[in-house]
Design a protein around this motif. Sequence first.
Motif, short mmCIF file in Angstrom:
data_model
loop_
_atom_site.label_atom_id
_atom_site.label_comp_id
_atom_site.label_asym_id
_atom_site.label_seq_id
_atom_site.Cartn_x
_atom_site.Cartn_y
_atom_site.Cartn_z
N GLN A 154 0.83 -1.20 0.00
CA GLN A 154 0.00 0.00 0.00
C GLN A 154 0.86 1.26 0.00
O GLN A 154 0.51 2.26 -0.63
CB GLN A 154 -0.92 -0.01 1.22
CG GLN A 154 -1.96 -1.13 1.20
CD GLN A 154 -2.74 -1.20 2.49
OE1 GLN A 154 -2.36 -0.56 3.46
NE2 GLN A 154 -3.82 -1.98 2.49
N LEU B 153 -13.85 -1.53 3.87
CA LEU B 153 -14.37 -2.28 2.72
C LEU B 153 -13.36 -2.42 1.61
O LEU B 153 -13.46 -3.34 0.78
CB LEU B 153 -15.63 -1.59 2.17
CG LEU B 153 -16.81 -1.47 3.15
CD1 LEU B 153 -17.97 -0.74 2.49
CD2 LEU B 153 -17.26 -2.86 3.60
N ASN B 154 -12.38 -1.51 1.56
CA ASN B 154 -11.37 -1.56 0.51
C ASN B 154 -10.05 -1.08 1.09
O ASN B 154 -9.92 0.09 1.47
CB ASN B 154 -11.80 -0.69 -0.68
CG ASN B 154 -10.91 -0.89 -1.89
OD1 ASN B 154 -9.73 -0.58 -1.85
ND2 ASN B 154 -11.49 -1.42 -2.96
N ASP B 155 -9.07 -1.97 1.15
CA ASP B 155 -7.79 -1.64 1.78
C ASP B 155 -7.09 -0.49 1.07
O ASP B 155 -6.53 0.41 1.70
CB ASP B 155 -6.88 -2.86 1.80
CG ASP B 155 -7.39 -3.93 2.76
OD1 ASP B 155 -8.24 -3.60 3.62
OD2 ASP B 155 -6.96 -5.10 2.63
N SER B 156 -7.10 -0.50 -0.26
CA SER B 156 -6.40 0.55 -1.01
C SER B 156 -7.01 1.91 -0.74
O SER B 156 -6.30 2.91 -0.54
CB SER B 156 -6.44 0.25 -2.51
OG SER B 156 -5.80 -0.96 -2.80
N LEU B 157 -8.31 1.99 -0.72
CA LEU B 157 -8.97 3.26 -0.47
C LEU B 157 -8.76 3.70 0.97
O LEU B 157 -8.57 4.89 1.25
CB LEU B 157 -10.46 3.14 -0.80
CG LEU B 157 -11.26 4.45 -0.88
CD1 LEU B 157 -10.64 5.40 -1.91
CD2 LEU B 157 -12.71 4.16 -1.26
N ASP B 158 -8.77 2.75 1.91
CA ASP B 158 -8.50 3.10 3.31
C ASP B 158 -7.10 3.68 3.46
O ASP B 158 -6.89 4.66 4.20
CB ASP B 158 -8.65 1.86 4.20
CG ASP B 158 -10.12 1.45 4.36
OD1 ASP B 158 -11.00 2.25 4.01
OD2 ASP B 158 -10.36 0.30 4.81
N TYR C 290 -9.23 6.01 -6.07
CA TYR C 290 -10.59 5.60 -6.39
C TYR C 290 -10.80 5.47 -7.89
O TYR C 290 -11.58 4.62 -8.35
CB TYR C 290 -11.60 6.61 -5.81
CG TYR C 290 -13.02 6.19 -6.06
CD1 TYR C 290 -13.55 5.07 -5.43
CD2 TYR C 290 -13.82 6.86 -6.98
CE1 TYR C 290 -14.84 4.65 -5.67
CE2 TYR C 290 -15.11 6.45 -7.24
CZ TYR C 290 -15.62 5.34 -6.59
OH TYR C 290 -16.88 4.91 -6.84
N ILE D 129 -9.82 2.01 -8.77
CA ILE D 129 -10.83 1.06 -8.31
C ILE D 129 -12.04 1.09 -9.25
O ILE D 129 -12.57 0.05 -9.67
CB ILE D 129 -11.26 1.39 -6.87
CG1 ILE D 129 -10.09 1.20 -5.91
CG2 ILE D 129 -12.45 0.53 -6.44
CD1 ILE D 129 -10.36 1.71 -4.51
N ARG E 288 -13.76 -1.75 -11.80
CA ARG E 288 -15.16 -2.16 -11.61
C ARG E 288 -15.98 -1.91 -12.87
O ARG E 288 -16.85 -2.70 -13.24
CB ARG E 288 -15.74 -1.41 -10.42
CG ARG E 288 -17.09 -1.93 -9.97
CD ARG E 288 -17.44 -1.35 -8.62
NE ARG E 288 -16.53 -1.81 -7.59
CZ ARG E 288 -16.16 -1.10 -6.54
NH1 ARG E 288 -16.61 0.12 -6.37
NH2 ARG E 288 -15.32 -1.60 -5.64
N GLU F 212 -18.50 1.09 -1.97
CA GLU F 212 -17.80 1.56 -0.78
C GLU F 212 -18.53 2.70 -0.08
O GLU F 212 -18.16 3.09 1.04
CB GLU F 212 -16.38 2.04 -1.13
CG GLU F 212 -15.45 0.94 -1.60
CD GLU F 212 -15.55 0.71 -3.11
OE1 GLU F 212 -14.87 -0.18 -3.62
OE2 GLU F 212 -16.33 1.46 -3.75
#
Length: 655
Positions: free
Chosen positions: A5, A42-47, A62, A65, A69, A168
Amino acid sequence: MREGQQKKLSRLRQGADRDTSVSPATEALILNFFETEVEPGLNDSLDAALASGSGLDVWHCYREILASRLARLQVEALVPRLPLGWDSSRLCAREAELVSDFVAFCQHALSVNLRHADVDPLDWIQTYVSLKSFLPTNQGRFRTPENPSAALFLEGEMPFLFGLLYSEFRAFRPWVARGRSYIRESLDFLPDSQGFLPGPLYSLARPLLASWARALGVAQAAGVPLLTSGLKKKYEWVLLQVMRWSRVNGQEVFSPCIASPTPRETTNFLALLELALPYDRDVHDQTAASHALTHLLPKSRGRRRNADSTDFPWLAALPCDGVVTMPGSCSDDSGLAAIRSGWRPKGTSLFLRTESETQPASGKQIPRNSLAMTMELTHNEVILWTGVCETSVRVAGRKLSPQSDWTLLCEEIEDKSTYLEWGLDLSDAWRLERSCLIVPDEQILLLTDVILSSASDSDAPAVPIVSEIHFPWTAAPLRRANEVALDASLIELPEELRTMSRGARELFLFHTPNDRKRKILPSARFVPLGLSEWFEDKSGGELTAGEDKLTLKTKSVGRNLCVPLLFDWDENRAKRACTWQRLTVGEKLTSVEPDIASAFRYQAGRDQYVFYRSLAGVTNRSFLGHHSGCELLFAKFDREENVVPLVTIDPGENS
């Protein structure tokens, strides 16, 4: 923070350094928006991006992501399909405006997502906020709305799609469950077990199917469940009914009859099936679709192109051999019935509707308790009649009025034949029963009206009965043999017809060959079995053809009346002379009157048929040496003059 990350954030910051158009205030707004709207965990990358404290880090993370999607959900292919199946003429002005605006907005919202690489983050946030205002208010519960197709789009399909797309975000997470619940309940509630919609909703079958199919595509791409096994079967039935109730050119049955429909109508119909068929796993349905649609494939040197065709690859790849689903279907609850000789465009189909609603083909309103019935008859890709068929019954000079709605009395749909019968109560204790029989192998369709009195006493007085049926004719005019003989420069009439059919009552349908050098030949005929063979004899009624109407008028004196009209579409028989006659029916060594039981013999060329209908009680009776104890019989004579039953209806089968 994980090492992977940290590397990703470092790369994102490098991208942020290149984006000099975003001010610190804008970056702070972006960060605050995502911190407020996104559900953590809900999403490690966004966190991880949110933990960095950089609005640009969050936005670039985002975007990646969302790009992944969008590709997985195949949104780029979905965008042009959003309006698929919609016809604004089917909606009232307010509904059409609402749906049109939201379709346009959804297309805009998805297009913004597709342009994620260069879209301004504030534009995306503004679109998000606008979309959020469409949050469903029904908690996923289906209630019968004024317009189910518009409601399904607004309350089911779009919440399900955007809930998956923005999974998310706190506001959108419930959308998936609510949208899925609404989709399931709508499919469970609206169609019956055969895929029929209620009669008043008939014209909404295509937009509903399109909405369910798009949702299935999104669910499959996202890898989430949508329909139960039972609902999947219902979906397949709905798709099958949409195919059944479509004309050869892709128009809906009963829609306004257009001689040359625009290519867009055919293209939209094919696009709808291309969208919906992949989720119907029944190979019989796919084979039926192949039979019904392959005439649209371009030809190459007189042959259909193979599966490598680039025009309609999905259609060319459908299985074309094997068992197909039966082409006929009927539903008493919806008031709809389809009687077809097969799935292929060459053949004859009769569609009937008994529900009360304004008919698009004629604009007429059919009131409740009406003798009128909407019908459409097609033959070899030509619409012969479509619209409201008016019926009048007079007894002793008094016009009878309907006292009930049409009710389905008998339904026999088999591989070799289809027989359907409806009944209607009339005033003064009379009754009208209408039956439709098709025998595809013999290429014969038989329409029969039976007018029955309540008098069970054989000594009851006979009264004058007059039946008149008007079919709304839309094809080329029907002509008699003696009329054709006057125009031999254009129409070729076989010598046998010239010498034997001149003055006969039957009406011919003529086929125009592709080669203009060839003359027009007879291809089918209408035969009024209950009338005299000769046109000059008008004592029992007449069969007349105008430019926009085919009228069958039958007169008799008795207690009951049988009014059969036979349509013979065998081209070889159409070129041969025909004859028909009413037969004597015997019971206990005594002949009975035609108002007790009627039998008719029809011969064209070497083929001979007999039709028998009991009108007063069912008992053992005989005609031409054949004994029968059934209520209805349609049979063929073999070469030894024996009667071979093709369709038999016994008393117990008629409820």
